[in-house]
Design a protein around this motif. Structure first.
Motif, PDB file in Angstrom:
ATOM      1  N   PRO A 144       0.755  -1.357   0.020  1.00 39.14           N
ATOM      2  CA  PRO A 144      -0.056  -0.027  -0.048  1.00 39.14           C
ATOM      3  C   PRO A 144       0.670   1.461  -0.061  1.00 39.14           C
ATOM      4  O   PRO A 144       1.935   1.467   0.751  1.00 39.14           O
ATOM      5  N   GLY A 145       0.538   2.207  -0.861  1.00 42.47           N
ATOM      6  CA  GLY A 145       1.230   3.519  -1.177  1.00 42.47           C
ATOM      7  C   GLY A 145       2.231   3.276  -1.953  1.00 42.47           C
ATOM      8  O   GLY A 145       2.639   4.483  -2.463  1.00 42.47           O
ATOM      9  N   PHE A 146       2.645   2.400  -2.628  1.00 40.94           N
ATOM     10  CA  PHE A 146       3.455   1.998  -3.688  1.00 40.94           C
ATOM     11  C   PHE A 146       3.021   0.980  -4.744  1.00 40.94           C
ATOM     12  O   PHE A 146       3.461   0.114  -4.953  1.00 40.94           O
ATOM     13  N   ASN A 147       1.975   1.721  -5.485  1.00 38.00           N
ATOM     14  CA  ASN A 147       1.445   0.853  -6.552  1.00 38.00           C
ATOM     15  C   ASN A 147       0.408  -0.006  -6.562  1.00 38.00           C
ATOM     16  O   ASN A 147      -0.286  -0.542  -7.225  1.00 38.00           O
ATOM     17  N   PHE A 148       0.176  -0.426  -5.314  1.00 39.23           N
ATOM     18  CA  PHE A 148      -1.016  -1.319  -4.728  1.00 39.23           C
ATOM     19  C   PHE A 148      -2.170  -1.054  -5.190  1.00 39.23           C
ATOM     20  O   PHE A 148      -2.908  -1.688  -5.961  1.00 39.23           O
ATOM     21  N   GLU A 149      -2.546   0.274  -4.930  1.00 36.53           N
ATOM     22  CA  GLU A 149      -3.701   0.798  -5.221  1.00 36.53           C
ATOM     23  C   GLU A 149      -4.185   0.946  -6.698  1.00 36.53           C
ATOM     24  O   GLU A 149      -5.393   0.676  -7.164  1.00 36.53           O
ATOM     25  N   ASN A 237       3.320   3.625   5.022  1.00 36.77           N
ATOM     26  CA  ASN A 237       4.409   3.012   4.331  1.00 36.77           C
ATOM     27  C   ASN A 237       5.271   4.302   3.645  1.00 36.77           C
ATOM     28  O   ASN A 237       6.496   4.318   3.698  1.00 36.77           O
ATOM     29  N   ARG A 238       4.474   5.062   3.181  1.00 39.21           N
ATOM     30  CA  ARG A 238       5.223   6.455   2.465  1.00 39.21           C
ATOM     31  C   ARG A 238       6.223   7.169   3.386  1.00 39.21           C
ATOM     32  O   ARG A 238       7.140   7.380   3.283  1.00 39.21           O
ATOM     33  N   ALA A 239       5.664   7.230   4.735  1.00 36.19           N
ATOM     34  CA  ALA A 239       6.178   7.806   5.754  1.00 36.19           C
ATOM     35  C   ALA A 239       7.653   6.956   6.202  1.00 36.19           C
ATOM     36  O   ALA A 239       8.637   7.583   6.265  1.00 36.19           O
ATOM     37  N   ALA A 240       7.277   5.777   6.244  1.00 32.49           N
ATOM     38  CA  ALA A 240       8.497   5.008   6.732  1.00 32.49           C
ATOM     39  C   ALA A 240       9.568   4.814   5.704  1.00 32.49           C
ATOM     40  O   ALA A 240      10.784   4.901   5.985  1.00 32.49           O
ATOM     41  N   ALA A 260       8.592 -10.604 -10.146  1.00 29.76           N
ATOM     42  CA  ALA A 260       9.932  -9.768  -9.818  1.00 29.76           C
ATOM     43  C   ALA A 260       9.491  -8.318  -9.138  1.00 29.76           C
ATOM     44  O   ALA A 260      10.173  -7.603  -8.738  1.00 29.76           O
ATOM     45  N   ARG A 261       8.284  -8.043  -9.363  1.00 24.99           N
ATOM     46  CA  ARG A 261       7.742  -6.989  -8.759  1.00 24.99           C
ATOM     47  C   ARG A 261       7.960  -6.780  -7.088  1.00 24.99           C
ATOM     48  O   ARG A 261       8.012  -5.800  -6.633  1.00 24.99           O
ATOM     49  N   ASN A 262       7.854  -7.915  -6.558  1.00 23.26           N
ATOM     50  CA  ASN A 262       8.379  -8.087  -5.076  1.00 23.26           C
ATOM     51  C   ASN A 262       9.763  -7.055  -5.001  1.00 23.26           C
ATOM     52  O   ASN A 262       9.802  -6.550  -3.909  1.00 23.26           O
ATOM     53  N   GLU A 264      11.187  -5.285  -6.899  1.00 22.06           N
ATOM     54  CA  GLU A 264      11.246  -3.794  -7.332  1.00 22.06           C
ATOM     55  C   GLU A 264      10.532  -2.929  -6.343  1.00 22.06           C
ATOM     56  O   GLU A 264      11.043  -1.818  -5.947  1.00 22.06           O
ATOM     57  N   ILE A 265       9.409  -3.436  -5.543  1.00 24.09           N
ATOM     58  CA  ILE A 265       8.841  -2.814  -4.639  1.00 24.09           C
ATOM     59  C   ILE A 265       9.794  -2.541  -3.415  1.00 24.09           C
ATOM     60  O   ILE A 265      10.200  -1.365  -2.779  1.00 24.09           O
ATOM     61  N   MET A 266      10.614  -3.840  -2.827  1.00 20.25           N
ATOM     62  CA  MET A 266      11.347  -3.581  -1.853  1.00 20.25           C
ATOM     63  C   MET A 266      12.639  -2.563  -2.173  1.00 20.25           C
ATOM     64  O   MET A 266      13.362  -2.057  -1.217  1.00 20.25           O
ATOM     65  N   ARG A 267      13.002  -2.502  -3.283  1.00 22.17           N
ATOM     66  CA  ARG A 267      14.263  -1.693  -3.533  1.00 22.17           C
ATOM     67  C   ARG A 267      13.931  -0.223  -3.673  1.00 22.17           C
ATOM     68  O   ARG A 267      14.815   0.491  -3.435  1.00 22.17           O
ATOM     69  N   GLN A 268      12.652   0.017  -3.509  1.00 26.10           N
ATOM     70  CA  GLN A 268      12.085   1.567  -3.094  1.00 26.10           C
ATOM     71  C   GLN A 268      12.082   1.718  -1.486  1.00 26.10           C
ATOM     72  O   GLN A 268      12.094   2.912  -1.127  1.00 26.10           O
ATOM     73  N   LEU A 269      12.255   0.602  -0.952  1.00 22.79           N
ATOM     74  CA  LEU A 269      12.095   0.931   0.724  1.00 22.79           C
ATOM     75  C   LEU A 269      13.286   0.200   1.450  1.00 22.79           C
ATOM     76  O   LEU A 269      13.260   0.735   2.600  1.00 22.79           O
ATOM     77  N   ALA A 270      14.249  -0.401   0.750  1.00 16.41           N
ATOM     78  CA  ALA A 270      15.404  -0.771   1.453  1.00 16.41           C
ATOM     79  C   ALA A 270      16.385  -0.717   0.773  1.00 16.41           C
ATOM     80  O   ALA A 270      16.554  -0.552  -0.486  1.00 16.41           O
ATOM     81  N   THR A 271      17.856  -0.748   1.341  1.00 16.08           N
ATOM     82  CA  THR A 271      19.127  -0.711   0.467  1.00 16.08           C
ATOM     83  C   THR A 271      19.847  -2.037   0.278  1.00 16.08           C
ATOM     84  O   THR A 271      20.824  -1.949  -0.353  1.00 16.08           O
ATOM     85  N   ASN A 272      19.400  -2.996   0.904  1.00 15.88           N
ATOM     86  CA  ASN A 272      20.069  -4.313   0.848  1.00 15.88           C
ATOM     87  C   ASN A 272      19.167  -5.378   0.424  1.00 15.88           C
ATOM     88  O   ASN A 272      18.539  -6.142   1.366  1.00 15.88           O
ATOM     89  N   VAL A 273      18.669  -5.554  -0.634  1.00 21.01           N
ATOM     90  CA  VAL A 273      17.698  -6.521  -1.264  1.00 21.01           C
ATOM     91  C   VAL A 273      18.303  -7.305  -2.307  1.00 21.01           C
ATOM     92  O   VAL A 273      18.939  -6.958  -3.154  1.00 21.01           O
ATOM     93  N   THR A 274      17.892  -8.534  -2.114  1.00 21.47           N
ATOM     94  CA  THR A 274      18.165  -9.598  -3.128  1.00 21.47           C
ATOM     95  C   THR A 274      16.768 -10.248  -3.467  1.00 21.47           C
ATOM     96  O   THR A 274      15.819 -10.056  -2.647  1.00 21.47           O
ATOM     97  N   GLY A 275      16.592 -10.675  -4.569  1.00 25.20           N
ATOM     98  CA  GLY A 275      15.368 -11.443  -4.940  1.00 25.20           C
ATOM     99  C   GLY A 275      15.559 -12.713  -5.664  1.00 25.20           C
ATOM    100  O   GLY A 275      16.599 -13.163  -6.202  1.00 25.20           O
TER     101      GLY A 275
END
Length: 309
Positions: A144-149, A237-240, A260-262, A264-275
């Motif tokens: 939510p807040g990142f293209n879910f809507e 989520n946007r505030a966090a 793969a969108r999982n 992509e989403i987490m790369r907007q929210l975290a700096t150490n992401v693997t998928g």
């Protein structure tokens, strides 16, 4: 797939890696009462389920982890056999439930594995407890807040892709309760099977358990309340996201659903992401549990301890 004996209620038992029944208990936390299951020994890992599922969703994955980890598997607020309070269904409050549970159980630090709404709640748990959450597995969830809507809109693209029609339906007050009452089995069976690449993985025991829990007084109301808090979740989520997560995140998807969108989403929210993307649908722990464990175990071992072998 290994079959396990029935309990007195006719549902399949959850067992650990040695085939022993998983223990369960209740805890009064954060103004509600959570039912949770637990097994194993070692560093703690908490598994957070989505909707319309319960902690029983993890029955195949738990024994693949419990020989290395203490695995805690709660029913989220209002879901499963947990209590059904009137409010508190935004993801931040629901994450505070889990933080309070883990503190009550004496776990100062732990890793989090979340799927669907459990992944959204897991993200908030990591944001709000950065000194306690060691690593986050974010599986098959939109944020939510990142293209879910946008996936809830009727557009030509969504109509042939990922049109989440049920979100708007659930958001409407009173009407869903009226139409779902008496048809919990039909709704839950349709939702679960339609989102899987392997619909036969929705076994009769699991469907019976999910229908039992969501048919309890307050079960459907609580489910709908999670969706109805979605705009609040988006704000949270946007505030966090203004302070990206620094802890390691493993984003998992099924190629027949979010995929793969999982990551992509987490790369907007975290700096150490693997998928990693599996050949599966939305419910990885029921569709491809062995494959999921093979990816999760080395990730947990690298950041939480225990051997991946």
């Amino acid at each position: 797939m290994k079959h396990f004996p029935l309990n007195n209620e006719g549902a399949f038992r959850m067992v650990d890696h040695q085939g022993r029944p998983v223990q369960s208990d209740r805890a009064a936390v954060n103004g509600t009462s959570l039912h949770y299951r637990f097994a194993g020994a070692g560093a703690p890992v908490v598994l957070l389920h989505g909707i319309p599922k319960t902690s029983y969703h993890w029955r195949h994955l738990l024994p693949l982890l419990s020989d290395r980890y203490t695995v805690i598997v709660p029913d989220l607020r209002g879901l499963g056999d947990s209590d059904h309070p009137a409010g508190g269904y935004d993801s931040a409050t629901m994450s505070d439930d889990i933080a309070a549970l883990m503190a009550q159980l004496g776990h100062a630090t732990y890793s989090v594995v979340g799927e669907d709404w459990g992944a959204v709640i897991g993200y908030q748990l990591a944001v709000r407890q950065p000194q306690r959450v060691k690593a986050l597995v974010f599986a098959e969830a939109l944020m939510p807040g990142f293209n879910f809507e946008q996936h809830t809109a009727l557009t030509p693209e969504n109509a042939v892709g990922m049109f989440l029609w049920h979100v708007g339906f659930y958001f409407k007050a009173d009407v869903p309760e009226m139409l779902i009452a008496g048809h919990e089995r039909e709704l839950i069976t349709y939702m679960i099977k339609s989102e899987r690449l392997f619909p036969d993985s929705a076994t009769a025991d699991a469907l019976a358990e999910y229908v039992r829990c969501y048919s309890l007084p307050g079960g459907i109301r609580s489910m709908l309340a999670v969706y109805r808090a979605m705009l609040v979740d988006g704000e949270q989520n946007r505030a966090a996201a203004s302070t990206p997560l620094a802890l390691p995140v493993l984003a998992l998807g099924g190629d027949a659903f979010i995929g793969a969108r999982n990551e992509e989403i987490m790369r907007q929210l975290a700096t150490n992401v693997t998928g990693h993307v599996f050949h599966a649908g939305h419910d990885l722990a029921e569709e491809v549990p062995a494959e999921m464990a093979a990816v999760i175990l080395p990730f947990l071992a690298a950041h939480q301890g225990a051997s991946p072998n």
